[in-house]
Enzyme design. Sequence first.
Site, PDB file in Angstrom:
ATOM      1  N   PRO A 129     -77.454 103.716  68.523  1.00 55.29           N
ATOM      2  CA  PRO A 129     -77.798 103.468  67.116  1.00 55.29           C
ATOM      3  C   PRO A 129     -78.685 104.575  66.529  1.00 55.29           C
ATOM      4  CG  PRO A 129     -77.989 101.433  68.368  1.00 55.29           C
ATOM      5  CD  PRO A 129     -77.690 102.520  69.356  1.00 55.29           C
ATOM      6  N   ARG A 244     -62.130 117.462  71.659  1.00 51.25           N
ATOM      7  CA  ARG A 244     -61.991 118.003  70.299  1.00 51.25           C
ATOM      8  C   ARG A 244     -60.587 118.503  70.044  1.00 51.25           C
ATOM      9  NH1 ARG A 244     -67.937 120.543  70.652  1.00 51.25           N
ATOM     10  NH2 ARG A 244     -68.955 118.616  69.983  1.00 51.25           N
ATOM     11  N   ARG A 269     -38.409 109.321  43.914  1.00 52.62           N
ATOM     12  CA  ARG A 269     -39.029 108.750  42.719  1.00 52.62           C
ATOM     13  C   ARG A 269     -38.539 109.484  41.465  1.00 52.62           C
ATOM     14  NH1 ARG A 269     -41.442 104.452  40.245  1.00 52.62           N
ATOM     15  NH2 ARG A 269     -43.146 105.112  38.881  1.00 52.62           N
ATOM     16  N   GLU A 365     -66.057 112.528  67.673  1.00 51.93           N
ATOM     17  CA  GLU A 365     -66.017 113.694  68.574  1.00 51.93           C
ATOM     18  C   GLU A 365     -66.769 114.892  67.950  1.00 51.93           C
ATOM     19  OE1 GLU A 365     -63.990 112.178  70.860  1.00 51.93           O
ATOM     20  OE2 GLU A 365     -63.975 113.623  72.510  1.00 51.93           O
ATOM     21  N   SER A 368     -67.932 117.334  61.277  1.00 55.84           N
ATOM     22  CA  SER A 368     -67.605 118.689  60.807  1.00 55.84           C
ATOM     23  C   SER A 368     -68.869 119.539  60.708  1.00 55.84           C
ATOM     24  CB  SER A 368     -66.928 118.629  59.434  1.00 55.84           C
ATOM     25  OG  SER A 368     -65.656 118.037  59.552  1.00 55.84           O
TER      26      SER A 368
END
Lengths: 381, 268
Positions: A129, A244, A269, A365, A368
């Site tokens: 935590p 990673r 579409r 992991e 950024s």
Amino acid sequence: MDFELTKAQEQFRKTIRGFTENEIRPIAGAVDRYEATVDDNIKKLAALHINGIAIPVEEGGAGGDHVCYAIACEEVAKACTSTATLVSAKLAGLLIEMLYYYGTPAQKEKYLQPFLQGELEGCFGLTEPEAGSDPGRLCTTAIKDGSNYIINGTKTFITGAPLADFAIVMASTNKSLGTKGITAFLVDCDTPGFSKGKPEQKMGQRGLPVGELIMKNVVVPETAIIGKEGMGFRLAMKSLDCGRLGIASVALGIAEGAYEAAVKYSKERVQFGAPICNNQAIQFMLTDMKMRIDAAQLLVYRAAVSKDKGSSSFPFEASMAKVYASEVAMFVTTKAVQIHGGYGYMNDYPVERMMRDAKLTEIYEGTSEIQRMVLARTILK
Amino acid sequence: MKLIVCIKQVPDTTEVKLDPKTGTLIRDGVPSIINPDDRAALEVALKMKDANLGTTVTVICMGPKQADAAVREALAMGADSAIIVSDRAFAGSDTWATANVISSAIQKIMDYDLVFCGRQAIDGDTAQVGPQIAERLNIPQVTYARSVKVLGDSRYEVCRELDDEQQIVEVTGPALITVVHGLEPIRYPDFRRIFQAYSGVFEVLNWSQEELKIDANKIGLKSSPTNVKCTFPPELRKSGIRLEGTNEEMVKQLFDNMLGEHILKRRA
């Protein structure tokens, strides 16, 4: 310089793609909606001997390479990120590297072999935590008591925790030494004093079981240590690089999946009497998506090749691939929702799920931001 | 038991398009696959291998060098060894010539209990090669099989899947069985075996005309009795017309249309 896959890698891609289309894609929407575990498909894949992809067959692996690791994560993530993240942990990455490179023969036999065969589930517990990006703040302690250690503490956001039979737990054996006082322990989840919190409810990757590990006076023997006392953090950092690569590949796959959906939808579409893909506004979005995807793929595959070659540039390349691919995943999924318009925001189409799933790749992991710090350290060295 | 499975590499016809000018398949960029019925035949053989210790499965594939990929996939699925039968002299063989080549390869193997083939290939759709091989080898054949049970003493119980009935037949080996796909689930290639298949763990032999010692007048385009007169894409059927209005109006429209198309003629 050669950008071709080998024939074995081509066959591997064809096979995992076929498996994904038949077994994984049909249930991906439901997995997300009902937070269903994807255990069945993980077991089916284990029976096809995909686990431990780069580990030699004699040692219980698949005898492949890390390019196939990247391909597997990528292909599965095109359809279902929850499954892909679990696959990334079963094929290579943190837990496998810790045990394969640093485990004793007895530890490998007891944990790694059954883990690879799909008989035993495991998880890796570092985050707490109060300690995420800053592992120096680790509060979990392991106090030596004769030939045993007594572990106390809580691990949070642990991928695979709800399913785990064992955990690699990072605990401080000497607080004054900071990260150099961290030791890695193998702990059976049925040890007295060991319990699990309830599974977390998440924004995305909702089929990925994530939860808490709670340890109150958990006694483990000395033989539970991976490596040596105080080496835990160093070993984990080394093993993280491979993880990673896995997450970079997952992010790449999400982007490709969303891009494929966007291309298809833009052709179907019709507005103002023509498919919307006839509009430059849509074409430019698709082009920007595809360019970034290809750039991310090159970074991911280069890192995978470096890993297989044992190149020292691998950690740098894996980090770079992870930052870039995860940000591409966010960019592409956001655009894919935009191209789908109102339908994209509804859960009848897969792109809103992919957008939610993609966000996690920028966080787990190593965020950024942490990746950029690590990368800058190498650049400025 | 020694089992032989004949497989063919075919273009994935779900992704194939016809050249509207020449009427031939556009094969460029179309992925190649193991023919679906052949894959089902391999699955039947592999199931027998799983259930009967000491059973071996050998795959035979006639085709160009690219057929190597199909053979490696079959090995990854569980076949023990493979033979690629390839030679420029075989090019253009029709079903008669193909059966000559494959049956001579099987005769060279000599020792076998069952030969499996797919019912038919999705590119030619003749369903002839399997039965022709059985005739050349002078062994009994059971076509359109779904599954095979081993009874012992070289006897087998075969479940045949026909359009409107199932037949259970018994056959004594050596025999040839052709298998229909789409009825039983088929295993995926094993990932570990994919890497093994490409690293020389399994035996893959290459046999040419020389190894098979087969006469030139039995193989290739020139010796093939089949002559293809022409190929053309089938004409697309016109979509139907929906009639609207009261019953009387619709009947009138229907008759008017049929008169217009000269299906009906007004009495003079």
